[in-house]
Design a protein around this motif. Structure first.
Motif, PDB file in Angstrom:
ATOM      1  N   PHE A 330       0.829  -1.213   0.000  1.00 16.67           N
ATOM      2  CA  PHE A 330       0.000   0.000   0.000  1.00 16.67           C
ATOM      3  C   PHE A 330       0.859   1.258   0.000  1.00 16.67           C
ATOM      4  O   PHE A 330       2.014   1.244   0.419  1.00 16.67           O
ATOM      5  N   ILE A 331       0.260   2.313  -0.526  1.00 11.45           N
ATOM      6  CA  ILE A 331       0.821   3.664  -0.430  1.00 11.45           C
ATOM      7  C   ILE A 331      -0.305   4.550   0.074  1.00 11.45           C
ATOM      8  O   ILE A 331      -1.467   4.362  -0.309  1.00 11.45           O
ATOM      9  N   GLU A 497      -4.937   2.349  11.086  1.00 15.49           N
ATOM     10  CA  GLU A 497      -3.963   1.545  11.831  1.00 15.49           C
ATOM     11  C   GLU A 497      -4.212   0.054  11.619  1.00 15.49           C
ATOM     12  O   GLU A 497      -3.269  -0.725  11.409  1.00 15.49           O
ATOM     13  N   GLU A 498      -5.475  -0.346  11.660  1.00 17.72           N
ATOM     14  CA  GLU A 498      -5.814  -1.753  11.473  1.00 17.72           C
ATOM     15  C   GLU A 498      -5.447  -2.216  10.057  1.00 17.72           C
ATOM     16  O   GLU A 498      -4.936  -3.319   9.860  1.00 17.72           O
ATOM     17  N   PHE A 499      -5.692  -1.337   9.071  1.00 23.13           N
ATOM     18  CA  PHE A 499      -5.361  -1.672   7.684  1.00 23.13           C
ATOM     19  C   PHE A 499      -3.851  -1.861   7.516  1.00 23.13           C
ATOM     20  O   PHE A 499      -3.400  -2.830   6.887  1.00 23.13           O
ATOM     21  N   VAL A 500      -3.065  -0.942   8.077  1.00 25.59           N
ATOM     22  CA  VAL A 500      -1.603  -1.029   7.967  1.00 25.59           C
ATOM     23  C   VAL A 500      -1.103  -2.335   8.579  1.00 25.59           C
ATOM     24  O   VAL A 500      -0.243  -3.025   8.017  1.00 25.59           O
ATOM     25  N   ARG A 501      -1.647  -2.699   9.724  1.00 22.00           N
ATOM     26  CA  ARG A 501      -1.236  -3.944  10.387  1.00 22.00           C
ATOM     27  C   ARG A 501      -1.494  -5.169   9.512  1.00 22.00           C
ATOM     28  O   ARG A 501      -0.773  -6.163   9.586  1.00 22.00           O
ATOM     29  N   GLY A 502      -2.538  -5.123   8.689  1.00 19.60           N
ATOM     30  CA  GLY A 502      -2.893  -6.263   7.864  1.00 19.60           C
ATOM     31  C   GLY A 502      -2.098  -6.378   6.576  1.00 19.60           C
ATOM     32  O   GLY A 502      -2.150  -7.405   5.902  1.00 19.60           O
ATOM     33  N   CYS A 503      -1.375  -5.307   6.204  1.00 21.36           N
ATOM     34  CA  CYS A 503      -0.591  -5.326   4.962  1.00 21.36           C
ATOM     35  C   CYS A 503       0.778  -5.960   5.196  1.00 21.36           C
ATOM     36  O   CYS A 503       1.213  -6.144   6.330  1.00 21.36           O
ATOM     37  N   HIS A 504       1.451  -6.284   4.100  1.00 23.06           N
ATOM     38  CA  HIS A 504       2.775  -6.897   4.191  1.00 23.06           C
ATOM     39  C   HIS A 504       3.902  -5.878   4.001  1.00 23.06           C
ATOM     40  O   HIS A 504       4.997  -6.065   4.537  1.00 23.06           O
ATOM     41  N   LEU A 505       3.635  -4.815   3.213  1.00 21.77           N
ATOM     42  CA  LEU A 505       4.704  -3.859   2.891  1.00 21.77           C
ATOM     43  C   LEU A 505       4.101  -2.496   2.573  1.00 21.77           C
ATOM     44  O   LEU A 505       3.149  -2.394   1.795  1.00 21.77           O
ATOM     45  N   GLY A 506       4.646  -1.452   3.185  1.00 22.92           N
ATOM     46  CA  GLY A 506       4.279  -0.078   2.840  1.00 22.92           C
ATOM     47  C   GLY A 506       5.293   0.466   1.845  1.00 22.92           C
ATOM     48  O   GLY A 506       6.504   0.307   2.041  1.00 22.92           O
ATOM     49  N   VAL A 507       4.814   1.105   0.785  1.00 25.27           N
ATOM     50  CA  VAL A 507       5.710   1.610  -0.265  1.00 25.27           C
ATOM     51  C   VAL A 507       5.555   3.126  -0.361  1.00 25.27           C
ATOM     52  O   VAL A 507       4.487   3.626  -0.724  1.00 25.27           O
ATOM     53  N   PHE A 508       6.617   3.873  -0.041  1.00 24.74           N
ATOM     54  CA  PHE A 508       6.553   5.337  -0.005  1.00 24.74           C
ATOM     55  C   PHE A 508       7.770   5.936  -0.727  1.00 24.74           C
ATOM     56  O   PHE A 508       8.668   6.485  -0.084  1.00 24.74           O
ATOM     57  N   PRO A 509       7.806   5.819  -2.066  1.00 24.51           N
ATOM     58  CA  PRO A 509       8.986   6.280  -2.822  1.00 24.51           C
ATOM     59  C   PRO A 509       8.947   7.788  -3.104  1.00 24.51           C
ATOM     60  O   PRO A 509       9.064   8.230  -4.239  1.00 24.51           O
ATOM     61  N   SER A 510       8.778   8.594  -2.059  1.00 24.49           N
ATOM     62  CA  SER A 510       8.547  10.038  -2.204  1.00 24.49           C
ATOM     63  C   SER A 510       9.761  10.760  -2.779  1.00 24.49           C
ATOM     64  O   SER A 510      10.908  10.425  -2.475  1.00 24.49           O
ATOM     65  N   TYR A 511       9.467  11.776  -3.583  1.00 16.61           N
ATOM     66  CA  TYR A 511      10.529  12.676  -4.045  1.00 16.61           C
ATOM     67  C   TYR A 511      10.683  13.839  -3.068  1.00 16.61           C
ATOM     68  O   TYR A 511      11.785  14.334  -2.851  1.00 16.61           O
ATOM     69  N   SER A 529       8.825  -1.451   5.227  1.00 12.85           N
ATOM     70  CA  SER A 529       8.438  -0.344   4.345  1.00 12.85           C
ATOM     71  C   SER A 529       9.586   0.032   3.426  1.00 12.85           C
ATOM     72  O   SER A 529      10.754  -0.268   3.699  1.00 12.85           O
ATOM     73  N   ILE A 530       9.220   0.687   2.321  1.00 11.35           N
ATOM     74  CA  ILE A 530      10.199   1.240   1.383  1.00 11.35           C
ATOM     75  C   ILE A 530      10.111   2.755   1.464  1.00 11.35           C
ATOM     76  O   ILE A 530       9.034   3.331   1.318  1.00 11.35           O
ATOM     77  N   SER A 549      17.890  -2.692   5.252  1.00 13.47           N
ATOM     78  CA  SER A 549      17.037  -3.704   4.628  1.00 13.47           C
ATOM     79  C   SER A 549      16.950  -4.973   5.470  1.00 13.47           C
ATOM     80  O   SER A 549      15.960  -5.705   5.399  1.00 13.47           O
ATOM     81  N   ALA A 550      17.968  -5.232   6.299  1.00 13.94           N
ATOM     82  CA  ALA A 550      17.924  -6.397   7.186  1.00 13.94           C
ATOM     83  C   ALA A 550      16.813  -6.258   8.216  1.00 13.94           C
ATOM     84  O   ALA A 550      16.299  -7.249   8.725  1.00 13.94           O
ATOM     85  N   TYR A 551      16.454  -5.017   8.512  1.00  9.64           N
ATOM     86  CA  TYR A 551      15.388  -4.744   9.476  1.00  9.64           C
ATOM     87  C   TYR A 551      14.072  -4.383   8.790  1.00  9.64           C
ATOM     88  O   TYR A 551      13.162  -3.851   9.416  1.00  9.64           O
ATOM     89  N   GLY A 552      13.978  -4.637   7.503  1.00  9.41           N
ATOM     90  CA  GLY A 552      12.733  -4.359   6.794  1.00  9.41           C
ATOM     91  C   GLY A 552      12.545  -2.897   6.444  1.00  9.41           C
ATOM     92  O   GLY A 552      11.431  -2.455   6.188  1.00  9.41           O
ATOM     93  N   ILE A 553      13.625  -2.113   6.426  1.00  8.85           N
ATOM     94  CA  ILE A 553      13.559  -0.705   6.023  1.00  8.85           C
ATOM     95  C   ILE A 553      14.361  -0.587   4.728  1.00  8.85           C
ATOM     96  O   ILE A 553      15.591  -0.539   4.738  1.00  8.85           O
ATOM     97  N   TYR A 554      13.672  -0.563   3.599  1.00  7.93           N
ATOM     98  CA  TYR A 554      14.338  -0.479   2.293  1.00  7.93           C
ATOM     99  C   TYR A 554      14.452   0.991   1.890  1.00  7.93           C
ATOM    100  O   TYR A 554      13.445   1.710   1.865  1.00  7.93           O
ATOM    101  N   ILE A 555      15.673   1.448   1.605  1.00  8.32           N
ATOM    102  CA  ILE A 555      15.905   2.854   1.253  1.00  8.32           C
ATOM    103  C   ILE A 555      16.178   2.954  -0.244  1.00  8.32           C
ATOM    104  O   ILE A 555      17.193   2.466  -0.738  1.00  8.32           O
TER     105      ILE A 555
END
Length: 712
Positions: A330-331, A497-511, A529-530, A549-555
């Motif tokens: 999700f974004i 909050e409930e929706f975020v908990r149910g997702c697998h990955l948040g994607v936020f490739p902001s400029y 999240s990304i 990325s080892a902690y699930g934070i993709y930059i």
């Protein structure tokens, strides 16, 4: 090509940047006013900052902490308990202002910490607008046009807050030590007037995002590489925001202490507002830790089940994929197509779809876009899908009850049931009618609502271009929900909050993202999240974690790479995530959740404390003393790599859990989360015990967490 420098401001987000407070400031005779347009008035992210920080600040300042904001009746009814002022000086101040033609209210904001609030009715004093505009022109040569309602509100709010602070100082029996913290340009005029009137007030100004930066990025310019080349006065004038820009820049220069929320915004402020911030004050959250590690994983499973139910209805008639092999991405945020990175996310999804198809993957990705846009109602086809799903469920329950009753009666008389008799023709008829009802002639809709500007909507136009229409052959499906989530929605009855908990990955490739609360919220809920190295959150995590990325934070690198390269990198992140087994995702979520303490106000609040102490020392040098300390060579404390290496299949080593080809066999591999957490705990120094100035760092010779014991 110009590459913007990252010269370090004093005590930026490196954890060792702040000195050890051996002697606390005596705050008994000091009072703190925190002033913002979003006090008890939700408009954007500043509301979240103030609301979540209030408890910690109230604990520090006690009865001497007051939030100041605008009086909005609809908000006051639901959020504020109006009471008589408890502080006698403030009571005299408010009474005097009310007797002079203002309307000022006092109460408790019904949030964590229950802080006191002073709410000023801006509209009631609108009769003074022209007079105050004239005074602003005479004092500062800033002219505010009549048609800019937001700027008019800023003028009224600024003069009224300056009046409040001046009256408080006048009503005090002894010379007071007032700290006034102003957030954003809407509150900035009050600060300018305090300094011009030479009030005994220590002032702090925090910009959460520069006005000009937001406008420039929305115009698709190469913002960060041309930062030094902008003619700021011309750019602000061309966009008809010169008066707003002048208020913001003046507030930044007049403040005793100027702060921003991230290092990336500090560089931006240095070029656009012409002042280098004194300190970085990152945004935090109130983190609630679970007593048992598995609790937040259970919450994930429960919320995921609710999303799956929605998906069953949305894709009825085309549910030709395995929901247990389905990943929810999700974004979310303001509908800024380019600034928030929705453009690059959609392009990456198209490339991911190709990779999944050519590799014959059995994984299906469903990407949710939660961005509010102009709509006139729910899409009929979407609502019908949920109705069909409910009807199917009711039919199944009816047949189950009939079957159960016959089975019960058969067992009562001591006979094994005859399957042919237990399910009779009527049951088969009911089930066949239910199956026929799920037939669908069209594709599942991409958008859940009827858009008012369907033909010109950026997301829908991009979906048309890349051709992801939720067809059966596509492994990537898209659902655009152009409305904020609500637990009362008839479509997707879940809060955010409930929706975020149910997702697998948040994607936020902001400029353009000065901080980024959405990935931070994902982190504290244990959802990977990304983010990007152009967002405050991304830079903060890169600085503090040796291997994010080892902690699930993709930059994602959007600073030194072109759009196409960044898109390929995002596609790679998504594809590697899709290749993880269920067990690897569980391990990664546990690691992500363990970073939550890094984002807790209990830790990040120290930067605000430092800013206030710095302001008091500058405004009242005879009473307060503050010695700023430059960060030492060991600054930039980093979380090292976790005890076992990242769960990504492509990065797997012998010390990491082996990738299981068959998920059913995951249980064969012994994995004890408590043991894993304990290993990481030994590797990770907790925030409250961070290395401070002139102290030896225990992380290895280079002080960045990459010592010789890294691989153990």
């Amino acid at each position: 090509m110009f590459i913007m420098p990252l010269a370090r401001s004093l005590s930026v987000t490196s954890l060792s940047g702040l000195e050890d407070w051996d002697e606390e400031f005596d705050l008994e005779d000091a009072v703190l006013f925190e002033i913002a347009w979003e006090v008890a008035n939700k408009v954007g992210g500043i509301y979240t900052v103030i609301q979540t920080k209030a408890r910690l600040t109230a604990e520090e300042w006690g009865e001497n902490y007051f939030l100041v904001g605008p009086y909005v009746e609809s908000n006051v009814r639901t959020q504020v308990e109006l009471i008589e002022p408890t502080n006698p000086v403030l009571k005299r101040t408010i009474d005097k202002m009310n007797a002079s033609g203002c309307k000022v209210y006092f109460g408790r904001w019904l949030i964590e910490g229950s802080p006191y609030v002073v709410l000023i009715d801006v509209a009631f004093s609108a009769w003074s607008l022209d007079t105050w505009k004239s005074e602003l022109w005479e004092l500062c040569d800033i002219g505010v046009p009549w048609f800019d309602r937001e700027a008019n509100d800023a003028v009224l709010f600024g003069f009224l807050t300056a009046w409040l602070l001046g009256e408080y100082a006048a009503q005090s029996e002894e010379p007071p030590h007032i700290v006034a913290h102003f957030h954003e340009w809407l509150a900035g005029l009050g600060l300018i007037l305090c300094r011009h009137r030479q009030l005994p007030v220590a002032t702090i100004f925090t910009t959460h995002a520069t006005l000009l930066g937001r406008y420039l990025c929305a115009g698709n310019v190469d913002f960060y590489n041309k930062l030094a080349d902008f003619n700021v006065d011309k750019e602000a004038g061309d966009r008809q925001i010169y008066h707003r820009y002048c208020l913001e820049r003046s507030a930044a220069h007049c403040a005793h202490v100027f702060t921003t929320v991230s290092q990336i915004t500090a560089v931006e402020a240095e070029y656009l507002l012409m002042r280098k911030p004194d300190i970085i004050t990152p945004n935090g959250l109130n983190v609630k830790k679970f007593s048992a590690v598995h609790e937040f994983q259970n919450l994930h499973a429960q919320s995921k089940h609710r999303i799956q139910e929605f998906v069953r209805g949305h894709f009825y008639g085309h549910l030709d994929f395995n929901l247990d092999k389905c990943l929810f991405l999700f974004i979310a945020g303001r509908y800024e197509f380019s600034n928030k990175g929705a453009d690059i996310f959609l392009e990456a999804l198209a490339r991911l779809n190709y990779l999944l198809r050519v590799n014959h993957s059995d994984v299906t990705v469903i990407a949710f876009f939660i961005m509010p846009a102009r709509t006139n109602n729910f899409n009929v086809e979407t609502l019908k899908g949920q109705a069909v799903r409910k009807q199917l469920w009711d039919t199944a329950q009816t047949v189950k009850e009939r079957f159960g009753k016959k089975l019960y009666e058969s067992l009562l008389v001591g006979q094994l049931p005859d399957v042919q008799k237990i399910i009779d023709k009527e049951d088969f008829t009911i089930m066949k009618r239910a199956i026929f009802a799920t037939q669908r002639q069209c594709q599942p809709p991409v958008c859940t609502h009827n858009m008012l500007e369907d033909s010109s909507d950026p997301i829908l136009n991009c979906v048309r271009r890349i051709g992801l229409f939720n067809s059966a052959v596509d492994r990537v499906k898209i659902i655009f929900h152009p409305e904020f989530l609500s637990s009362t929605s008839p479509l997707l009855p879940m809060d955010y909050e409930e929706f975020v908990r149910g997702c697998h990955l948040g994607v936020f490739p902001s400029y353009y993202e000065p901080w980024g609360y959405t990935p931070a919220e994902c982190t504290v809920m244990g959802i990977p999240s990304i983010s990007t190295n152009l967002s405050g959150f991304g830079c903060f995590m890169e600085e503090h974690i040796a291997d994010p990325s080892a902690y699930g934070i993709y930059i994602l690198d959007r600073r030194y790479r072109g759009v196409d390269e960044s898109c390929n990198q995002l596609t790679s992140f998504l594809f590697q995530f899709c290749k993880q087994s269920r067990r690897q995702r569980i391990i990664q979520r546990n690691r992500t959740e363990r970073l939550s303490e890094l984002l807790d106000w209990k830790y990040l609040g120290r930067y605000y404390i430092s800013a206030r102490h710095m302001a008091l020392a500058k405004a009242f040098p005879d009473t307060y003393m503050y010695e700023p300390t430059e960060p030492t060579s060991t600054s930039g404390f980093s979380y090292p790599r976790p005890a076992s290496v990242p769960p990504s299949p492509s990065l797997s080593r012998h010390s990491s859990p082996h990738h299981s080809e068959v998920e059913d066999n995951d249980e064969e591999e012994r994995y004890d989360e408590d043991v894993e957490a304990e290993k990481d705990r030994k590797n990770i120094r907790q925030p409250y015990a961070l290395p401070l100035k002139n102290k030896t760092s225990p992380l290895g010779a280079n002080g960045n967490g990459n010592g010789d014991d890294d691989e153990n």
